[in-house]
Design a protein around this motif. Structure first.
Motif, PDB file in Angstrom:
ATOM      1  N   VAL A   2       0.835  -1.194   0.000  1.00  0.00           N
ATOM      2  CA  VAL A   2       0.000   0.000   0.000  1.00  0.00           C
ATOM      3  C   VAL A   2       0.874   1.250   0.000  1.00  0.00           C
ATOM      4  CG1 VAL A   2      -1.719   1.316   1.276  1.00  0.00           C
ATOM      5  CG2 VAL A   2      -1.870  -1.183   1.197  1.00  0.00           C
ATOM      6  N   GLN A   3       0.519   2.188  -0.879  1.00  0.00           N
ATOM      7  CA  GLN A   3       1.205   3.474  -0.910  1.00  0.00           C
ATOM      8  C   GLN A   3       0.188   4.600  -0.953  1.00  0.00           C
ATOM      9  OE1 GLN A   3       4.127   3.263  -4.214  1.00  0.00           O
ATOM     10  NE2 GLN A   3       5.680   3.445  -2.614  1.00  0.00           N
ATOM     11  N   LEU A   4       0.408   5.585  -0.103  1.00  0.00           N
ATOM     12  CA  LEU A   4      -0.369   6.818  -0.117  1.00  0.00           C
ATOM     13  C   LEU A   4       0.626   7.955  -0.321  1.00  0.00           C
ATOM     14  CD1 LEU A   4      -2.711   6.216   2.973  1.00  0.00           C
ATOM     15  CD2 LEU A   4      -3.174   5.714   0.568  1.00  0.00           C
ATOM     16  N   VAL A   5       0.455   8.714  -1.394  1.00  0.00           N
ATOM     17  CA  VAL A   5       1.420   9.754  -1.737  1.00  0.00           C
ATOM     18  C   VAL A   5       0.709  11.096  -1.791  1.00  0.00           C
ATOM     19  CG1 VAL A   5       3.117  10.551  -3.388  1.00  0.00           C
ATOM     20  CG2 VAL A   5       2.807   8.098  -3.024  1.00  0.00           C
ATOM     21  N   GLU A   6       1.067  11.968  -0.843  1.00  0.00           N
ATOM     22  CA  GLU A   6       0.473  13.304  -0.802  1.00  0.00           C
ATOM     23  C   GLU A   6       1.240  14.270  -1.696  1.00  0.00           C
ATOM     24  OE1 GLU A   6       0.348  11.710   3.560  1.00  0.00           O
ATOM     25  OE2 GLU A   6       1.758  11.743   1.872  1.00  0.00           O
ATOM     26  N   SER A   7       0.529  15.273  -2.191  1.00  0.00           N
ATOM     27  CA  SER A   7       1.150  16.334  -2.970  1.00  0.00           C
ATOM     28  C   SER A   7       0.300  17.595  -2.838  1.00  0.00           C
ATOM     29  CB  SER A   7       1.281  15.941  -4.447  1.00  0.00           C
ATOM     30  OG  SER A   7       0.006  15.703  -5.011  1.00  0.00           O
ATOM     31  N   GLY A   8       0.881  18.724  -3.269  1.00  0.00           N
ATOM     32  CA  GLY A   8       0.125  19.973  -3.277  1.00  0.00           C
ATOM     33  C   GLY A   8       0.448  20.930  -2.148  1.00  0.00           C
ATOM     34  N   GLY A   9       1.315  20.518  -1.238  1.00  0.00           N
ATOM     35  CA  GLY A   9       1.689  21.409  -0.157  1.00  0.00           C
ATOM     36  C   GLY A   9       2.587  22.538  -0.653  1.00  0.00           C
ATOM     37  N   GLY A  10       2.837  23.498   0.236  1.00  0.00           N
ATOM     38  CA  GLY A  10       3.705  24.606  -0.130  1.00  0.00           C
ATOM     39  C   GLY A  10       3.522  25.786   0.799  1.00  0.00           C
ATOM     40  N   LEU A  11       4.041  26.915   0.360  1.00  0.00           N
ATOM     41  CA  LEU A  11       3.966  28.162   1.114  1.00  0.00           C
ATOM     42  C   LEU A  11       2.845  29.021   0.543  1.00  0.00           C
ATOM     43  CD1 LEU A  11       5.147  30.240   3.139  1.00  0.00           C
ATOM     44  CD2 LEU A  11       6.694  30.961   1.303  1.00  0.00           C
ATOM     45  N   VAL A  12       1.983  29.508   1.409  1.00  0.00           N
ATOM     46  CA  VAL A  12       0.865  30.336   0.977  1.00  0.00           C
ATOM     47  C   VAL A  12       0.663  31.453   1.988  1.00  0.00           C
ATOM     48  CG1 VAL A  12      -0.843  28.872   2.127  1.00  0.00           C
ATOM     49  CG2 VAL A  12      -1.540  30.280   0.183  1.00  0.00           C
TER      50      VAL A  12
END
Length: 121
Positions: A2-12
């Protein structure tokens, strides 16, 4: 595996928006509830939002209610967290998690590695 890969983070900047994504593989995605959690420096991991397999039920932490929206696309094995009106106190590492049972506790079976969200001017 099983793999869960998050994305979309950053500085705002405060008041801004971000959309987090979590792509899942190696599990029957449409049979799992999906959750988002966060952990700020020096603090315990806390519940943010969760959604059941059919998208008919969602729960949110009081701190994000009305600002964050959790959704999922079972055809893409992906869960999203739309974050609006961001505040500095939303700064944390955000994790997605999967479990056969919908819950707001942290007792999820599978976890991603996390993505950093920083809200600062």
């Amino acid at each position: 595996q099983v793999q869960l890969v998050e994305s979309g983070g950053g500085l705002v900047q405060p008041g801004g928006s971000l959309r987090l994504s979590c792509a899942a593989s190696g599990l029957a995605f449409s049979r799992h509830a999906m959750g988002w959690f966060r952990q700020a420096p020096g603090k315990v991991r806390e519940f943010v939002a969760t959604i059941n397999w059919s998208t008919s039920t969602t729960y949110y932490a009081a701190a994000v209610q009305g600002r964050f929206t959790i959704s999922r696309d079972n055809s893409k094995n992906t869960v999203y967290l739309q974050m609006n009106s961001l505040k500095p106190e939303d700064t944390a590492v955000y994790y997605c998690a999967a479990d056969p049972t919908l819950k707001t506790s942290s007792l999820y079976r599978y976890w991603g590695q996390g993505t950093q969200v920083t809200v600062s001017s």
